[in-house]
Scaffold this active site. Structure first.
Site, PDB file in Angstrom:
ATOM      1  N   GLY A 239       0.781  -1.232   0.000  1.00 37.09           N
ATOM      2  CA  GLY A 239       0.000   0.000   0.000  1.00 37.09           C
ATOM      3  C   GLY A 239       0.812   1.280   0.000  1.00 37.09           C
ATOM      4  O   GLY A 239       0.224   2.367  -0.114  1.00 37.09           O
ATOM      5  N   CYS A 359     -16.326   0.829 -26.912  1.00 35.12           N
ATOM      6  CA  CYS A 359     -17.712   1.312 -27.032  1.00 35.12           C
ATOM      7  C   CYS A 359     -18.347   1.617 -25.696  1.00 35.12           C
ATOM      8  O   CYS A 359     -19.332   0.973 -25.311  1.00 35.12           O
ATOM      9  CB  CYS A 359     -18.545   0.252 -27.729  1.00 35.12           C
ATOM     10  SG  CYS A 359     -18.366   0.351 -29.473  1.00 35.12           S
TER      11      CYS A 359
HETATM   12  N1  LLP Z   1      -0.882  -7.066   0.024  1.00 34.89           N
HETATM   13  C1  LLP Z   1      -2.200  -7.300  -0.069  1.00 34.89           C
HETATM   14  C2  LLP Z   1      -2.818  -8.265   0.811  1.00 34.89           C
HETATM   15  C3  LLP Z   1      -2.957  -6.621  -1.042  1.00 34.89           C
HETATM   16  O1  LLP Z   1      -4.257  -6.851  -1.142  1.00 34.89           O
HETATM   17  C4  LLP Z   1      -2.321  -5.696  -1.893  1.00 34.89           C
HETATM   18  C5  LLP Z   1      -3.080  -4.991  -2.926  1.00 34.89           C
HETATM   19  C6  LLP Z   1      -0.939  -5.498  -1.760  1.00 34.89           C
HETATM   20  C7  LLP Z   1      -0.246  -6.204  -0.776  1.00 34.89           C
HETATM   21  C8  LLP Z   1      -0.154  -4.572  -2.632  1.00 34.89           C
HETATM   22  O2  LLP Z   1      -0.535  -3.243  -2.514  1.00 34.89           O
HETATM   23  P1  LLP Z   1       0.371  -2.116  -3.236  1.00 34.89           P
HETATM   24  O3  LLP Z   1       1.693  -2.061  -2.524  1.00 34.89           O
HETATM   25  O4  LLP Z   1       0.531  -2.518  -4.643  1.00 34.89           O
HETATM   26  O5  LLP Z   1      -0.408  -0.862  -3.104  1.00 34.89           O
HETATM   27  N2  LLP Z   1      -6.165  -2.231  -8.547  1.00 34.89           N
HETATM   28  C9  LLP Z   1      -5.972  -1.184  -7.562  1.00 34.89           C
HETATM   29  C10 LLP Z   1      -5.139  -1.641  -6.398  1.00 34.89           C
HETATM   30  C11 LLP Z   1      -5.684  -2.866  -5.712  1.00 34.89           C
HETATM   31  C12 LLP Z   1      -4.778  -3.326  -4.608  1.00 34.89           C
HETATM   32  C13 LLP Z   1      -5.136  -4.688  -4.179  1.00 34.89           C
HETATM   33  N3  LLP Z   1      -4.320  -5.185  -3.130  1.00 34.89           N
HETATM   34  C14 LLP Z   1      -5.361   0.033  -8.240  1.00 34.89           C
HETATM   35  O6  LLP Z   1      -5.200   0.020  -9.452  1.00 34.89           O
HETATM   36  O7  LLP Z   1      -5.082   1.036  -7.586  1.00 34.89           O
END
Ligand code: LLP
Length: 442
Positions: A239, A359
């Protein structure tokens, strides 16, 4: 921040002009920088060095095999959420013991695969899953390390679709139940339930929600310790932010500076810290290149119509996410803003909608965006598209998934070929009758 820079009015990825890549690989095309990927991983490794974290790259953010392989070579494990991601991680050479696997809906097959491959930590999201995991572990004859994913009830102020740490979301178990679950499985022969997992959402653009989360988690670790359970692993999830706009995100060192004082004594006493960054490593390491097919004025709006939209990059349409867009070749030197933002303060810009060929009215990459005049044929770079870009691309409108190119200095490799029309139909060529005869009504 990244290795996409303008030189002599041309956008370069490391040492290669992006327009040359588009010429060879076609558009739409994702282009990634090796140097940026490695730099972001190394920044996290060194910022958190005193906590010696196991960094598990969140494969869901960017799953290309060559990129995963690169990160594995630089010391990363993988954060997985499905059997498909486990396969991919293994193919990329990841050590299963350096992998963690979460997911609210793991099937028996996925759990068995994780057990057989020896995934380091299985992060369980409910009591029902824990019970099933015990049965499967006994059946497989292995005693896995298991972490309980806690829902910390912390609002990290992300988009409502990517908020995961508040009580009304489907992830993890309530804090209140966690202590008794750990106590119940204290001397469990089937599983080693000694890890705590949290993930509060994504992207989290301040350190404060992590601080509150860690404080709560430490409270839990202390509470279960009083009941004779030693937590040996804390997985803080992912995150951490990325710079969609210049300077938007805290640096890895900011997150580390805030969290290290809280965690150091626990790590010194033997706790393993796991981090699951995805976006903070991959987002700024990739751009999407699209080509302008037409421009048109309709009513009060000017449209720049490009050859990839929500099918190649869903984030603007799905989350109204901002991605900086700029031509890869600029006609005058002054026409590269110093800051990546929605409306750079410079002369000669127009307000346009950058839309794709799909579309749907919701098919856009940017609405009401300030851009220099764009003409048919112009290539546009969509920045910070390395995370949740290609992995969320679809074949909607029978579009072929785009090509991916990985640049390393003066070298560029096609690391995923553009799909062919044949790829789109190959799984439908054979029609197989299902053997349902006995179930058919008389
Ligand atoms: N760990 C868990 C349990 C997660 O669910 C996620 C992301 C991460 C790590 C990695 O998070 P990051 O470091 O990449 O922020 N599609 C969305 C983001 C969905 C995130 C889902 N989980 C977007 O395009 O912003």
């Amino acid at each position: 921040m990244d290795h996409f820079t303008y030189r002599d009015n041309e956008l370069y990825c490391e040492q290669i002009p992006v327009s040359a890549i588009a010429r060879e690989a076609g558009t739409p095309c994702y282009v990634y920088s090796t140097a940026t990927l490695c730099a972001h991983l190394e920044r996290l490794q060194s910022a958190f060095a005193s906590l010696n974290p196991q960094i598990c790259f969140s494969l869901k953010s960017c799953a290309n095999l060559s990129i995963c392989r690169l990160l594995v070579e630089h010391g990363a494990g993988m954060d997985l959420v499905s059997g498909g991601e486990l396969e991919r991680a293994l193919e990329a050479g990841a050590d299963p013991a350096m992998c963690v696997m979460a997911g609210v809906g793991k099937t028996d097959d996925e759990i068995r695969a994780a057990l057989r491959e020896g995934v380091g930590w299985i992060n369980v999201e409910s009591e029902a899953e824990l019970a099933r995991l015990r049965e499967l572990a006994l059946d497989e004859g292995v005693r896995p390390q298991v972490a309980l994913r806690i829902n910390p009830d912390i609002d990290a102020h992300t988009h409502r679709y990517t908020t995961t740490g508040t009580r009304e979301t489907k992830f993890g178990v309530d804090f209140e139940r966690a202590v008794s679950i750990f106590e119940r499985h204290r001397a469990d022969d089937a599983i080693d339930l000694s890890g705590v997992h949290v993930h509060i959402g994504s992207p989290v653009l301040t350190v404060e929600p992590y601080l509150r989360t860690v404080e709560r988690v430490i409270g839990l670790i202390d509470a279960v310790a009083e009941r004779g359970v030693t937590i040996t692993m804390l997985d803080l999830g992912g995150g951490f932010g990325a710079d969609y706009e210049s300077g938007q995100s805290p640096a890895a060192s900011d997150y580390a500076a805030a969290l290290t004082p809280l965690l150091q004594s626990y790590v010194d006493a033997g706790l393993t810290l796991v981090l699951e960054p995805g976006r903070s490593i991959a987002a700024n390491a990739g751009i999407l290149i699209v080509r302008t097919v037409y421009t048109k004025v309709s009513g009060a709006r000017t449209f720049v119509i490009v050859d990839g939209g929500m099918n190649v990059l869903l984030r603007p349409s799905h989350y109204e996410a901002f991605h900086f867009i700029w031509p890869t070749s600029v006609r005058e030197r002054t026409h590269v803003p110093s800051m990546r933002c929605e409306h750079p303060s410079m002369d000669g810009l127009e307000r346009v909608d950058v839309v794709g060929p799909i579309c749907e009215t919701g098919d856009f990459l940017a609405l009401d965006r300030s851009l220099p005049p764009i003409e048919r044929g112009d290539l546009l770079a969509v920045f910070a598209a390395g995370a949740y870009g290609m992995v969320m691309a679809s074949r909607y409108n029978a579009s072929r998934l785009p090509a991916e190119v990985l640049v390393d200095g003066e070298d560029a490799c096609l690391v995923r070929q553009r799909e062919t029309y044949d790829d789109l139909i190959e799984h439908e060529r054979t029609v197989t009758p299902l053997a349902l005869v006995e179930d058919v009504a008389p």
